[in-house]
Design a protein around this motif. Structure first.
Motif, PDB file in Angstrom:
ATOM      1  N   ASN A 105       0.856  -1.183   0.000  1.00  0.00           N
ATOM      2  CA  ASN A 105       0.000   0.000   0.000  1.00  0.00           C
ATOM      3  C   ASN A 105       0.895   1.236   0.000  1.00  0.00           C
ATOM      4  N   ALA A 106       0.874   1.997  -1.090  1.00  0.00           N
ATOM      5  CA  ALA A 106       1.809   3.104  -1.271  1.00  0.00           C
ATOM      6  C   ALA A 106       1.431   4.352  -0.493  1.00  0.00           C
ATOM      7  N   VAL A 107       0.226   4.406   0.064  1.00  0.00           N
ATOM      8  CA  VAL A 107      -0.229   5.635   0.727  1.00  0.00           C
ATOM      9  C   VAL A 107      -0.545   5.434   2.212  1.00  0.00           C
ATOM     10  N   HIS A 108      -0.113   4.292   2.778  1.00  0.00           N
ATOM     11  CA  HIS A 108      -0.524   4.007   4.160  1.00  0.00           C
ATOM     12  C   HIS A 108       0.124   4.914   5.206  1.00  0.00           C
ATOM     13  N   TRP A 109       1.194   5.630   4.852  1.00  0.00           N
ATOM     14  CA  TRP A 109       1.764   6.605   5.789  1.00  0.00           C
ATOM     15  C   TRP A 109       0.996   7.923   5.733  1.00  0.00           C
ATOM     16  N   LYS A 110       0.658   8.359   4.521  1.00  0.00           N
ATOM     17  CA  LYS A 110      -0.040   9.642   4.350  1.00  0.00           C
ATOM     18  C   LYS A 110      -1.505   9.527   4.739  1.00  0.00           C
ATOM     19  N   LEU A 111      -2.157   8.473   4.284  1.00  0.00           N
ATOM     20  CA  LEU A 111      -3.553   8.205   4.612  1.00  0.00           C
ATOM     21  C   LEU A 111      -3.579   7.042   5.599  1.00  0.00           C
ATOM     22  N   ARG A 112      -3.538   7.387   6.880  1.00  0.00           N
ATOM     23  CA  ARG A 112      -3.366   6.356   7.914  1.00  0.00           C
ATOM     24  C   ARG A 112      -4.716   5.836   8.418  1.00  0.00           C
ATOM     25  N   LEU A 113      -4.743   4.541   8.687  1.00  0.00           N
ATOM     26  CA  LEU A 113      -5.920   3.948   9.303  1.00  0.00           C
ATOM     27  C   LEU A 113      -6.176   4.504  10.694  1.00  0.00           C
ATOM     28  N   SER A 114      -5.149   5.117  11.296  1.00  0.00           N
ATOM     29  CA  SER A 114      -5.257   5.634  12.662  1.00  0.00           C
ATOM     30  C   SER A 114      -5.404   7.146  12.719  1.00  0.00           C
ATOM     31  N   ASP A 115      -5.546   7.808  11.591  1.00  0.00           N
ATOM     32  CA  ASP A 115      -5.595   9.275  11.561  1.00  0.00           C
ATOM     33  C   ASP A 115      -6.737   9.812  12.435  1.00  0.00           C
ATOM     34  N   PRO A 116      -6.519  10.955  13.111  1.00  0.00           N
ATOM     35  CA  PRO A 116      -7.589  11.516  13.946  1.00  0.00           C
ATOM     36  C   PRO A 116      -8.830  11.922  13.155  1.00  0.00           C
ATOM     37  N   ASP A 117      -8.669  12.233  11.885  1.00  0.00           N
ATOM     38  CA  ASP A 117      -9.773  12.690  11.044  1.00  0.00           C
ATOM     39  C   ASP A 117     -10.526  11.496  10.460  1.00  0.00           C
ATOM     40  N   PRO A 118     -11.809  11.344  10.769  1.00  0.00           N
ATOM     41  CA  PRO A 118     -12.567  10.206  10.237  1.00  0.00           C
ATOM     42  C   PRO A 118     -12.573  10.149   8.712  1.00  0.00           C
ATOM     43  N   GLU A 119     -12.538  11.301   8.047  1.00  0.00           N
ATOM     44  CA  GLU A 119     -12.537  11.313   6.590  1.00  0.00           C
ATOM     45  C   GLU A 119     -11.233  10.733   6.038  1.00  0.00           C
ATOM     46  N   VAL A 120     -10.122  11.066   6.692  1.00  0.00           N
ATOM     47  CA  VAL A 120      -8.841  10.489   6.262  1.00  0.00           C
ATOM     48  C   VAL A 120      -8.847   8.982   6.499  1.00  0.00           C
ATOM     49  N   ARG A 121      -9.410   8.547   7.609  1.00  0.00           N
ATOM     50  CA  ARG A 121      -9.492   7.112   7.875  1.00  0.00           C
ATOM     51  C   ARG A 121     -10.349   6.415   6.816  1.00  0.00           C
ATOM     52  N   ARG A 122     -11.412   7.069   6.367  1.00  0.00           N
ATOM     53  CA  ARG A 122     -12.244   6.495   5.305  1.00  0.00           C
ATOM     54  C   ARG A 122     -11.433   6.358   4.018  1.00  0.00           C
ATOM     55  N   GLN A 123     -10.671   7.401   3.676  1.00  0.00           N
ATOM     56  CA  GLN A 123      -9.834   7.342   2.482  1.00  0.00           C
ATOM     57  C   GLN A 123      -8.764   6.258   2.601  1.00  0.00           C
ATOM     58  N   SER A 124      -8.232   6.091   3.819  1.00  0.00           N
ATOM     59  CA  SER A 124      -7.222   5.062   4.051  1.00  0.00           C
ATOM     60  C   SER A 124      -7.811   3.670   3.839  1.00  0.00           C
ATOM     61  N   LEU A 125      -9.011   3.458   4.340  1.00  0.00           N
ATOM     62  CA  LEU A 125      -9.677   2.172   4.143  1.00  0.00           C
ATOM     63  C   LEU A 125      -9.924   1.921   2.653  1.00  0.00           C
ATOM     64  N   GLU A 126     -10.337   2.952   1.918  1.00  0.00           N
ATOM     65  CA  GLU A 126     -10.554   2.800   0.482  1.00  0.00           C
ATOM     66  C   GLU A 126      -9.250   2.441  -0.234  1.00  0.00           C
ATOM     67  N   ALA A 127      -8.135   3.044   0.217  1.00  0.00           N
ATOM     68  CA  ALA A 127      -6.834   2.712  -0.386  1.00  0.00           C
ATOM     69  C   ALA A 127      -6.462   1.265  -0.115  1.00  0.00           C
ATOM     70  N   LEU A 128      -6.738   0.785   1.088  1.00  0.00           N
ATOM     71  CA  LEU A 128      -6.469  -0.620   1.409  1.00  0.00           C
ATOM     72  C   LEU A 128      -7.333  -1.529   0.546  1.00  0.00           C
ATOM     73  N   LEU A 129      -8.616  -1.202   0.411  1.00  0.00           N
ATOM     74  CA  LEU A 129      -9.501  -2.015  -0.414  1.00  0.00           C
ATOM     75  C   LEU A 129      -9.055  -1.990  -1.879  1.00  0.00           C
ATOM     76  N   GLY A 130      -8.628  -0.816  -2.351  1.00  0.00           N
ATOM     77  CA  GLY A 130      -8.131  -0.727  -3.719  1.00  0.00           C
ATOM     78  C   GLY A 130      -6.884  -1.564  -3.932  1.00  0.00           C
ATOM     79  N   SER A 131      -6.006  -1.584  -2.928  1.00  0.00           N
ATOM     80  CA  SER A 131      -4.796  -2.394  -3.011  1.00  0.00           C
ATOM     81  C   SER A 131      -5.130  -3.883  -3.028  1.00  0.00           C
ATOM     82  N   ILE A 132      -6.119  -4.273  -2.244  1.00  0.00           N
ATOM     83  CA  ILE A 132      -6.564  -5.667  -2.211  1.00  0.00           C
ATOM     84  C   ILE A 132      -7.101  -6.083  -3.587  1.00  0.00           C
ATOM     85  N   ARG A 133      -7.904  -5.228  -4.193  1.00  0.00           N
ATOM     86  CA  ARG A 133      -8.484  -5.548  -5.502  1.00  0.00           C
ATOM     87  C   ARG A 133      -7.412  -5.607  -6.583  1.00  0.00           C
ATOM     88  N   PHE A 134      -6.447  -4.699  -6.509  1.00  0.00           N
ATOM     89  CA  PHE A 134      -5.349  -4.722  -7.466  1.00  0.00           C
ATOM     90  C   PHE A 134      -4.523  -5.992  -7.301  1.00  0.00           C
TER      91      PHE A 134
END
Length: 305
Positions: A105-134
């Protein structure tokens, strides 16, 4: 406090058992596939790879795959999401006859699953799901995911990283299991679970066969020694990153530099009956440099070709 149970066993024992069983099945299948394709010898149980980013130069993806193949690597690791075209990756894989075993996952540092902002956490989850599909689309078997980072005692502390990342990973597990992709967690340079038993407890709380550890030998060496971590984590370890480490300088380095006791590392991997992929993660370069790294990997892991 009493340890939660699942049926007649503790949650920790259940998590370890199912993770180990899934890892053994997944890796055995991968190994048999490589043997059938003539890529590795039947007696092998360790397979070497490198990160695609280590092959330097403005080269077509197929050429980079061929450099890795000619250097002696058994496979390669790509990055996602939105880093490579699916068809280009498949073409390079098939023409070079070099499997893609993992996606980072190339963006897991910038878009963290643990980020204080719920919107960033949502984007992080989407990046993980996108990586899984790829990963599924190109034939890989896992996604490497840094679970978060301790950055602030109030907004992103250790407990918050623990809870937020587990909640997010659990949301990704249904898609990972549907597509047959392991989510392999890493805790490197992020101030999180710096004790091996704590990291084991974290993985055991998730307690799912589709989640395991991507263990980095060099990164953990200054925290009690890589052999100690391997012994503690046991079959929670599904895949390895390989680099050297200088304990005195507390810096990672080339595989043969530093003070990692590779003999002890091999012994512990044997003791936990590790079988599967080990990926180089050091400074890369041209084809000559990649060939040298491949030989170093074989040397420290005791691989005979």
């Amino acid at each position: 406090m009493r340890t939660p149970t699942v049926g007649n066993v503790t949650r920790r024992a259940f998590g370890t058992a199912v993770a180990g069983a899934a890892a053994s099945h997944c890796l055995l299948a991968a190994n048999e596939s490589d043997v059938a394709a003539g890529r590795v010898s039947p007696g092998r149980h360790l397979f070497t790879s490198l990160k695609i980013t280590m092959i330097r130069g403005e080269l077509p993806l197929l050429e980079k795959f061929r450099i890795a193949k000619d250097a002696g690597f058994d496979g390669i690791s790509l990055t996602a999401p939105d880093q490579f075209e699916i068809q280009e990756a498949i073409l390079a894989r098939d023409r070079a006859e070099l499997p893609i075993h993992d996606v980072v996952n190339a963006v897991h540092w910038k878009l963290r699953l643990s980020d204080p902002d719920p919107e960033v956490r949502r984007q992080s989850l989407e990046a993980l799901l996108g990586s899984i599909r790829f990963a599924h689309a190109i034939g890989a078997s896992s996604v490497l995911q840094v679970v978060g980072k301790v950055t602030d005692p109030i907004q992103e502390n250790h407990d918050q990283v623990w809870r937020r990342s587990i909640d997010a990973i659990r949301l990704a597990i249904p898609e990972a299991s549907r597509l047959g992709i392991r989510i392999l967690c890493e805790n490197v340079g992020n101030g999180f679970c710096e004790d091996p038993q704590q990291w084991a407890d974290y993985l055991d709380e998730i307690s799912d066969p589709w989640v395991g550890a991507f263990f980095d030998i060099g990164n953990h060496h200054s925290r009690g020694g890589a052999p100690h971590w391997i012994r503690t984590l046991g079959n929670r370890i599904v895949k390895l990153d390989v680099k050297g480490h200088d304990t005195q300088l507390r810096k990672n380095c080339d595989i043969l530099d530093g003070d990692v006791d590779w003999s002890a590392v091999r012994d512990e991997l044997t003791n936990i009956r590790f079988s599967g992929w080990a990926t180089a993660e050091v400074a890369g370069g041209d084809s000559h440099r990649i060939g040298a790294i491949s030989k170093q990997m074989d040397e420290v892991l005791g691989i005979s070709r």
